[in-house]
Design a protein around this motif. Structure first.
Motif, PDB file in Angstrom:
ATOM      1  N   LYS A 396       0.809  -1.220   0.000  1.00 43.88           N
ATOM      2  CA  LYS A 396       0.000   0.000   0.000  1.00 43.88           C
ATOM      3  C   LYS A 396       0.842   1.270   0.000  1.00 43.88           C
ATOM      4  O   LYS A 396       0.293   2.371  -0.044  1.00 43.88           O
ATOM      5  CB  LYS A 396      -0.941   0.002   1.208  1.00 43.88           C
ATOM      6  CG  LYS A 396      -2.003  -1.087   1.135  1.00 43.88           C
ATOM      7  CD  LYS A 396      -3.032  -0.956   2.247  1.00 43.88           C
ATOM      8  CE  LYS A 396      -4.103  -2.044   2.128  1.00 43.88           C
ATOM      9  NZ  LYS A 396      -5.159  -1.904   3.160  1.00 43.88           N
ATOM     10  N   LEU A 397       2.176   1.132   0.027  1.00 39.79           N
ATOM     11  CA  LEU A 397       3.050   2.300   0.001  1.00 39.79           C
ATOM     12  C   LEU A 397       3.530   2.572  -1.420  1.00 39.79           C
ATOM     13  O   LEU A 397       3.802   1.641  -2.186  1.00 39.79           O
ATOM     14  CB  LEU A 397       4.255   2.088   0.918  1.00 39.79           C
ATOM     15  CG  LEU A 397       3.987   1.891   2.415  1.00 39.79           C
ATOM     16  CD1 LEU A 397       5.309   1.825   3.170  1.00 39.79           C
ATOM     17  CD2 LEU A 397       3.095   2.991   2.973  1.00 39.79           C
ATOM     18  N   ASN A 398       3.691   3.855  -1.747  1.00 39.50           N
ATOM     19  CA  ASN A 398       4.236   4.208  -3.059  1.00 39.50           C
ATOM     20  C   ASN A 398       5.752   4.330  -2.977  1.00 39.50           C
ATOM     21  O   ASN A 398       6.367   4.015  -1.945  1.00 39.50           O
ATOM     22  CB  ASN A 398       3.581   5.493  -3.582  1.00 39.50           C
ATOM     23  CG  ASN A 398       3.858   6.694  -2.678  1.00 39.50           C
ATOM     24  OD1 ASN A 398       4.837   6.728  -1.931  1.00 39.50           O
ATOM     25  ND2 ASN A 398       2.992   7.691  -2.755  1.00 39.50           N
ATOM     26  N   LEU A 399       6.374   4.812  -4.059  1.00 37.63           N
ATOM     27  CA  LEU A 399       7.831   4.880  -4.116  1.00 37.63           C
ATOM     28  C   LEU A 399       8.414   5.825  -3.078  1.00 37.63           C
ATOM     29  O   LEU A 399       9.594   5.714  -2.719  1.00 37.63           O
ATOM     30  CB  LEU A 399       8.281   5.318  -5.514  1.00 37.63           C
ATOM     31  CG  LEU A 399       7.941   4.349  -6.658  1.00 37.63           C
ATOM     32  CD1 LEU A 399       8.424   4.925  -7.982  1.00 37.63           C
ATOM     33  CD2 LEU A 399       8.569   2.983  -6.410  1.00 37.63           C
ATOM     34  N   LEU A 400       7.636   6.762  -2.587  1.00 31.53           N
ATOM     35  CA  LEU A 400       8.104   7.718  -1.585  1.00 31.53           C
ATOM     36  C   LEU A 400       7.773   7.265  -0.163  1.00 31.53           C
ATOM     37  O   LEU A 400       7.983   8.011   0.793  1.00 31.53           O
ATOM     38  CB  LEU A 400       7.498   9.096  -1.853  1.00 31.53           C
ATOM     39  CG  LEU A 400       7.820   9.700  -3.226  1.00 31.53           C
ATOM     40  CD1 LEU A 400       7.136  11.056  -3.382  1.00 31.53           C
ATOM     41  CD2 LEU A 400       9.326   9.826  -3.422  1.00 31.53           C
ATOM     42  N   LYS A 424       2.710  13.624  15.518  1.00 32.98           N
ATOM     43  CA  LYS A 424       4.137  13.981  15.584  1.00 32.98           C
ATOM     44  C   LYS A 424       5.068  12.781  15.405  1.00 32.98           C
ATOM     45  O   LYS A 424       6.253  12.853  15.736  1.00 32.98           O
ATOM     46  CB  LYS A 424       4.461  14.683  16.908  1.00 32.98           C
ATOM     47  CG  LYS A 424       3.635  15.941  17.171  1.00 32.98           C
ATOM     48  CD  LYS A 424       3.992  16.565  18.499  1.00 32.98           C
ATOM     49  CE  LYS A 424       3.110  17.781  18.786  1.00 32.98           C
ATOM     50  NZ  LYS A 424       3.407  18.392  20.110  1.00 32.98           N
ATOM     51  N   CYS A 425       4.547  11.673  14.878  1.00 30.56           N
ATOM     52  CA  CYS A 425       5.365  10.470  14.720  1.00 30.56           C
ATOM     53  C   CYS A 425       6.512  10.697  13.736  1.00 30.56           C
ATOM     54  O   CYS A 425       7.623  10.176  13.921  1.00 30.56           O
ATOM     55  CB  CYS A 425       4.503   9.311  14.238  1.00 30.56           C
ATOM     56  SG  CYS A 425       2.974   9.067  15.145  1.00 30.56           S
ATOM     57  N   ALA A 426       6.247  11.484  12.694  1.00 32.10           N
ATOM     58  CA  ALA A 426       7.228  11.661  11.632  1.00 32.10           C
ATOM     59  C   ALA A 426       8.420  12.497  12.063  1.00 32.10           C
ATOM     60  O   ALA A 426       9.408  12.576  11.329  1.00 32.10           O
ATOM     61  CB  ALA A 426       6.564  12.293  10.409  1.00 32.10           C
ATOM     62  N   VAL A 427       8.357  13.126  13.232  1.00 35.54           N
ATOM     63  CA  VAL A 427       9.529  13.864  13.720  1.00 35.54           C
ATOM     64  C   VAL A 427      10.716  12.921  13.874  1.00 35.54           C
ATOM     65  O   VAL A 427      11.845  13.260  13.525  1.00 35.54           O
ATOM     66  CB  VAL A 427       9.213  14.548  15.064  1.00 35.54           C
ATOM     67  CG1 VAL A 427      10.472  15.173  15.662  1.00 35.54           C
ATOM     68  CG2 VAL A 427       8.128  15.604  14.885  1.00 35.54           C
ATOM     69  N   CYS A 428      10.461  11.734  14.406  1.00 42.39           N
ATOM     70  CA  CYS A 428      11.517  10.740  14.591  1.00 42.39           C
ATOM     71  C   CYS A 428      11.473   9.625  13.551  1.00 42.39           C
ATOM     72  O   CYS A 428      12.456   8.884  13.404  1.00 42.39           O
ATOM     73  CB  CYS A 428      11.409  10.105  15.978  1.00 42.39           C
ATOM     74  SG  CYS A 428      11.543  11.263  17.341  1.00 42.39           S
ATOM     75  N   HIS A 429      10.354   9.499  12.841  1.00 47.82           N
ATOM     76  CA  HIS A 429      10.181   8.395  11.894  1.00 47.82           C
ATOM     77  C   HIS A 429       9.673   8.909  10.548  1.00 47.82           C
ATOM     78  O   HIS A 429       8.567   8.572  10.115  1.00 47.82           O
ATOM     79  CB  HIS A 429       9.195   7.368  12.471  1.00 47.82           C
ATOM     80  CG  HIS A 429       9.621   6.776  13.779  1.00 47.82           C
ATOM     81  ND1 HIS A 429      10.536   5.759  13.872  1.00 47.82           N
ATOM     82  CD2 HIS A 429       9.248   7.077  15.053  1.00 47.82           C
ATOM     83  CE1 HIS A 429      10.714   5.443  15.145  1.00 47.82           C
ATOM     84  NE2 HIS A 429       9.947   6.239  15.886  1.00 47.82           N
ATOM     85  N   PRO A 430      10.476   9.719   9.842  1.00 48.61           N
ATOM     86  CA  PRO A 430      10.022  10.241   8.546  1.00 48.61           C
ATOM     87  C   PRO A 430      10.054   9.173   7.456  1.00 48.61           C
ATOM     88  O   PRO A 430      10.834   8.210   7.521  1.00 48.61           O
ATOM     89  CB  PRO A 430      11.037  11.348   8.258  1.00 48.61           C
ATOM     90  CG  PRO A 430      12.284  10.913   8.969  1.00 48.61           C
ATOM     91  CD  PRO A 430      11.815  10.223  10.216  1.00 48.61           C
ATOM     92  N   ALA A 431       9.201   9.345   6.453  1.00 54.04           N
ATOM     93  CA  ALA A 431       9.214   8.477   5.281  1.00 54.04           C
ATOM     94  C   ALA A 431      10.499   8.774   4.486  1.00 54.04           C
ATOM     95  O   ALA A 431      11.103   9.829   4.635  1.00 54.04           O
ATOM     96  CB  ALA A 431       7.978   8.752   4.430  1.00 54.04           C
TER      97      ALA A 431
END
Length: 509
Positions: A396-400, A424-431
């Motif tokens: 379900k994830l794309n290339l990014l 705020k999860c992406a602060v420490c866990h960015p795609a």
């Protein structure tokens, strides 16, 4: 054999029964299990056919009283202690011995008898903190089909709800003693060391200890065996074919998939090496002498089955924390390694993991227990093999690394918005790989009468549904527990719907 039998007699028994060593499990003494590793270091009994095989007048070592040796000279009686070392001696006495000259048989008897009490105390602690009756996700499964447990499982203080708890300040939570996720201790902290789950010990009896057993129910653990994905051959999917990869089968499974260099690296990763509790000395915690444990004993198929030990990087002993085995999937895209050590290359990690995790960062004890220096020639090979380990597919994830709107449900898409927004999860866990190659301190001492853990590496969330339990010590048994934990720690005030959507998104990664 009586538990007080001398080590020499234990070894003689090994010679006599070397072809069929058995372990009687404390939880089922009627069901013996073969221990091939013990067999591998024992000799088979040979028929007495030659005169040199018979006992002679020269064979005095068994009659030697090692507690009262004959002195070199009678003159020693006038010296302190008769010229003897009467206290603890590092090379002679087992680590943690109660008194000098304590034998392995004595240690084994004492700690084997205490093991049921240790397990019962840990079970009581877990049941006080968690609802351990598993509830399964009917839709989402791990790569090989094991269902996920759903939560939250943490028990709240009487009269407290998740909503009420989230509305309290850290100081109020601490004063009320209401934080539901305190650190999870090792079941036998004084001994510490690597502990393996029963499902793995059933296949590899050499990994069973006489002093402690695994504590968390199997339903809350990763699959065994886990799938193994390789980034150079993604079209093959799970190359393990449902097997645990070990020295006996890795070439058959991987020789047409990996290069000779990578295969040599796999050999290194699969070769048992002496370790603190698994070795050939009287310091071990196994009934029989062991060659040790391999990298892939903990990182099974390059993943994990939630084995744990104590962080080797902290002292004193009481301050060390439980450390859950992390997955090596996608390690090729990680820039720092180790929860505390911040090692900057796979080569260094491969080399120094043995010196730290294997021997608690203590080179003196390592020397006593037979540490083997990994040749520098082989270290890059092992690193290359690890660098082939890939994340599980995430369709379900794309290339990014973001959700493909055409494939995701409405709940998953809302969860993605929470992840990159209010949560705020992406602060420490960015795609796209859902980690930031940094270390962060959550300052849990705000909520607990505990000192906190300091900065710890943020691990990747790719394939996170396959790696329960969560956090560095496994204190969060499910993804729902993890969301509740961070909702409190980051003071997010997520609604019940937002938390459910966030969990739905995490299962897509």
């Amino acid at each position: 054999m009586p538990p007080t039998t001398k080590p020499a007699a234990l070894f003689a028994a090994g010679l006599l029964f070397g072809s069929a060593f058995l372990i009687a499990r404390p939880d089922d003494k009627t069901r013996p299990v073969r221990d091939p590793a013990a067999e591998a270091v024992a000799a088979k009994a040979a028929p007495v056919e030659r005169p040199e095989q018979k006992e002679t007048a020269h064979d005095k070592s068994e009659k030697f009283d090692w507690k009262k040796p004959a002195p070199l000279t009678p003159a020693l009686k006038d010296q302190p202690n008769g010229g003897r070392i009467t206290g603890f001696e590092f090379s002679r006495d087992p680590l943690g011995a109660d008194h000098p000259f304590q034998t392995l048989a004595e240690v084994m008897k004492k700690e084997s008898e205490a093991r049921p009490k240790v397990a019962a105390a840990q079970r009581k602690l877990l049941e006080a903190r968690y609802d351990l009756k598993p509830k399964f996700d009917e839709a989402t499964k791990m790569a090989r089909g094991k269902p996920l447990c759903v939560g939250p499982t943490a028990r709240l203080a009487e009269g407290v709800t998740w909503e009420k708890l989230a509305g309290m300040s850290p100081a109020e939570v601490k004063k009320a003693g209401a934080f539901p996720y305190p650190s999870l201790p090792h079941p036998l902290h004084a001994n510490g060391g690597q502990v393996f789950p029963a499902m793995q010990i059933k296949m590899f009896p050499r990994l069973e200890r006489f002093d402690v057993e695994f504590d968390l129910p199997e339903e809350f653990l990763p699959e065994f065996p886990p799938a193994m994905f390789l980034q150079q051959r993604p079209e093959l999917g799970d190359v393990s074919r449902g097997q645990v990869i070990h020295l006996g089968n890795f070439r058959e499974l991987l020789k047409e998939i990996m290069t000779p260099v990578q295969l040599e690296g796999m050999r290194v990763l699969l070769t048992p090496l002496p370790q603190e509790e698994f070795n050939l000395t009287d310091d071990r915690k196994t009934p029989h002498p062991q060659m040790g444990v391999a990298c892939f004993d903990c990182h099974v198929n390059g993943h994990t089955t939630a084995q744990f030990h104590l962080s080797p990087d902290i002292r004193p002993q009481e301050r060390r924390f439980r450390l859950d085995t992390t997955s090596l999937r996608g390690v090729f895209n990680q820039q720092i390694h180790g929860s505390k050590r911040s090692i900057r290359s796979l080569d260094d990690f491969t080399e120094f993991e043995q010196r730290t995790a294997y021997f608690n960062g203590d080179p003196i004890r390592a020397a006593k227990k037979g540490m083997q220096e990994i040749p520098r020639l082989n270290i890059p090979h092992a690193s290359q093999a690890q660098a082939m380990l890939d994340f599980p597919p995430a369709p379900k994830l794309n290339l990014l690394g973001r959700l493909d709107p055409k494939r995701a449900s409405d709940s998953e898409k809302r969860g993605e918005e929470v992840f990159f927004g209010k949560g705020k999860c992406a602060v420490c866990h960015p795609a796209p790989f859902y980690l930031d190659h940094q270390m962060h301190d959550l300052h849990l001492e705000r909520f607990l009468d505990e000192p906190g853990d300091g900065p710890i590496k943020s691990f990747t969330l790719r394939g996170i549904k396959e790696s329960p339990p969560y956090l560095h010590d496994g204190r969060c048994l499910t993804l729902e527990d993890t969301v509740e934990f961070f909702n409190l720690v980051l003071e997010l005030n997520l609604t019940a719907a937002e938390k459910a959507d966030l969990v739905a998104f995490l299962k897509c990664l």
